[in-house]
Design a protein around this motif. Structure first.
Motif, PDB file in Angstrom:
ATOM      1  N   ALA A  65       0.740  -1.304  -0.253  1.00 59.92           N
ATOM      2  CA  ALA A  65       0.003  -0.140   0.253  1.00 59.92           C
ATOM      3  C   ALA A  65       0.276   0.926  -0.077  1.00 59.92           C
ATOM      4  O   ALA A  65       0.169   2.122  -0.785  1.00 59.92           O
ATOM      5  CB  ALA A  65      -0.757   0.172   1.463  1.00 59.92           C
ATOM      6  N   GLN A  69       1.259   3.354  -2.872  1.00 63.53           N
ATOM      7  CA  GLN A  69       0.854   5.093  -2.698  1.00 63.53           C
ATOM      8  C   GLN A  69       1.793   6.486  -3.054  1.00 63.53           C
ATOM      9  O   GLN A  69       1.722   7.430  -3.861  1.00 63.53           O
ATOM     10  CB  GLN A  69       0.384   5.381  -1.199  1.00 63.53           C
ATOM     11  N   ASN A  81      -4.712   9.936 -10.294  1.00 59.27           N
ATOM     12  CA  ASN A  81      -4.965  10.154  -8.938  1.00 59.27           C
ATOM     13  C   ASN A  81      -6.572  10.885  -8.450  1.00 59.27           C
ATOM     14  O   ASN A  81      -6.954  10.819  -7.642  1.00 59.27           O
ATOM     15  CB  ASN A  81      -4.010  10.921  -7.600  1.00 59.27           C
ATOM     16  N   TYR A 180      -5.779   1.463   3.594  1.00 54.05           N
ATOM     17  CA  TYR A 180      -4.967   2.655   3.129  1.00 54.05           C
ATOM     18  C   TYR A 180      -5.423   3.208   2.149  1.00 54.05           C
ATOM     19  O   TYR A 180      -5.098   4.642   1.901  1.00 54.05           O
ATOM     20  CB  TYR A 180      -2.803   1.861   3.303  1.00 54.05           C
ATOM     21  N   LEU A 181      -5.256   2.741   1.125  1.00 54.97           N
ATOM     22  CA  LEU A 181      -5.295   3.306  -0.573  1.00 54.97           C
ATOM     23  C   LEU A 181      -6.575   4.376   0.048  1.00 54.97           C
ATOM     24  O   LEU A 181      -6.867   5.263  -0.405  1.00 54.97           O
ATOM     25  CB  LEU A 181      -6.084   3.106  -1.326  1.00 54.97           C
ATOM     26  N   LYS A 184      -6.501   7.451   1.384  1.00 52.35           N
ATOM     27  CA  LYS A 184      -5.267   8.049   1.505  1.00 52.35           C
ATOM     28  C   LYS A 184      -6.696   9.225   0.255  1.00 52.35           C
ATOM     29  O   LYS A 184      -6.110  10.081   0.180  1.00 52.35           O
ATOM     30  CB  LYS A 184      -4.157   7.710   0.765  1.00 52.35           C
TER      31      LYS A 184
END
Length: 213
Positions: A65, A69, A81, A180-181, A184
C-alpha cells in the motif's frame, strides 16, 4: 438532492460490498465442489500458524500500500490520482464504512481468486485476471497501466504468500491495502479544489494521445 444522490450511491457501494463477501465465496465453494485441484478448507486453515499469517499479511499489505501510494503521488500520476480521488471522495465514506468495504473485498475476493481460481490457472494468470477485472490495465492509458503492472506484481506476491502460508495472510494483506488507499484517496480528494479536480477529470482522456505502450 445532491445529498440524496450521494446517499443512494453510498448504499450501492455497501450493497456491492455485501454481495462480494457473500457471492464470491459461494462461487468459490462451487468451484471447490467440482474441482479436485481446489481445497478451500486447506487454504483457509493455512499451512503456517495463524499468527505468522497475520503478521505476514499486515507487513506485506502495508509495504504494498505504501509503494502504491508513492506511485499514485508522483507527478505523472496526478490525473489518475485526481480521477479516483474525485470518484471516491464524493461518497464521504466514514472510517467504519471504509473498514467494512475493505474487509468484504479482502475476504470475498481472496477466497475466490487466491483460494479457488489460483489453484486452477496459476498464480501469475490469476493476478493478471484480478487486476484486469479491477480496470487497472488499460492499453489506452499508459499512466493507469503503470499502476496496473505494479499491482499485478503485488498480487503475484500475495498469491505466493497465500500458497505458502494460507489464505488468512492474503485476506489480511488485501484488507490493509484497501483500507490504506481508500483513506488516502479520500484525504487527497479533500485537498483538490473542485474546479481543478473537475478539470483534471475532464482532461483524463488526453493521456491517451500523449504516450502509449
Amino acid at each position: 438532492m445532491k445529498e440524496e444522490y450521494e446517499m443512494v450511491n453510498k448504499k450501492i457501494i455497501i450493497q456491492l460490498a455485501l454481495a462480494t463477501v457473500v457471492g464470491m465465496p459461494l462461487i468459490a465453494v462451487l468451484i471447490d465442489r467440482f474441482s479436485e485441484s481446489v481445497s478451500l478448507a486447506n487454504s483457509l486453515l493455512g499451512f503456517e500458524k495463524w499468527w505468522l499469517q497475520l503478521a505476514a499479511g499486515l507487513l506485506s499489505g502495508l509495504v504494498i500500500a505504501f509503494i502504491a501510494q508513492w506511485i499514485i503521488n508522483t507527478p505523472f500520476m496526478q490525473k489518475v490520482n485526481a480521477r479516483y480521488a474525485n470518484m471516491l471522495g464524493r461518497f464521504e465514506l466514514s472510517l467504519s464504512e471504509i473498514f467494512f468495504i475493505s474487509i468484504c473485498a479482502g475476504v470475498g475476493e481472496e477466497i475466490l481468486f487466491r483460494g479457488a481460481i489460483q489453484p486452477l490457472i496459476g498464480i501469475v494468470l490469476t493476478a493478471l485476471v484480478f487486476v484486469a477485472i479491477h480496470g487497472y490495465i488499460n492499453p489506452k492509458n499508459w499512466r493507469l497501466s503503470i499502476y496496473g503492472f505494479y499491482m499485478t506484481a503485488a498480487m503475484v506476491g500475495i498469491g505466493y504468500m497465500a500458497a505458502k502460508l494460507g489464505l488468512i495472510s492474503a485476506i489480511v494483506a488485501h484488507t490493509i491495502i484497501d483500507v490504506y488507499l481508500l483513506v488516502k484517496l479520500q484525504k487527497w480528494a479533500g485537498r483538490i479544489p473542485i474546479e481543478e479536480n473537475a478539470t483534471l477529470v475532464d482532461n483524463f482522456e488526453e493521456d491517451n494521445n500523449e504516450q502509449k505502450f
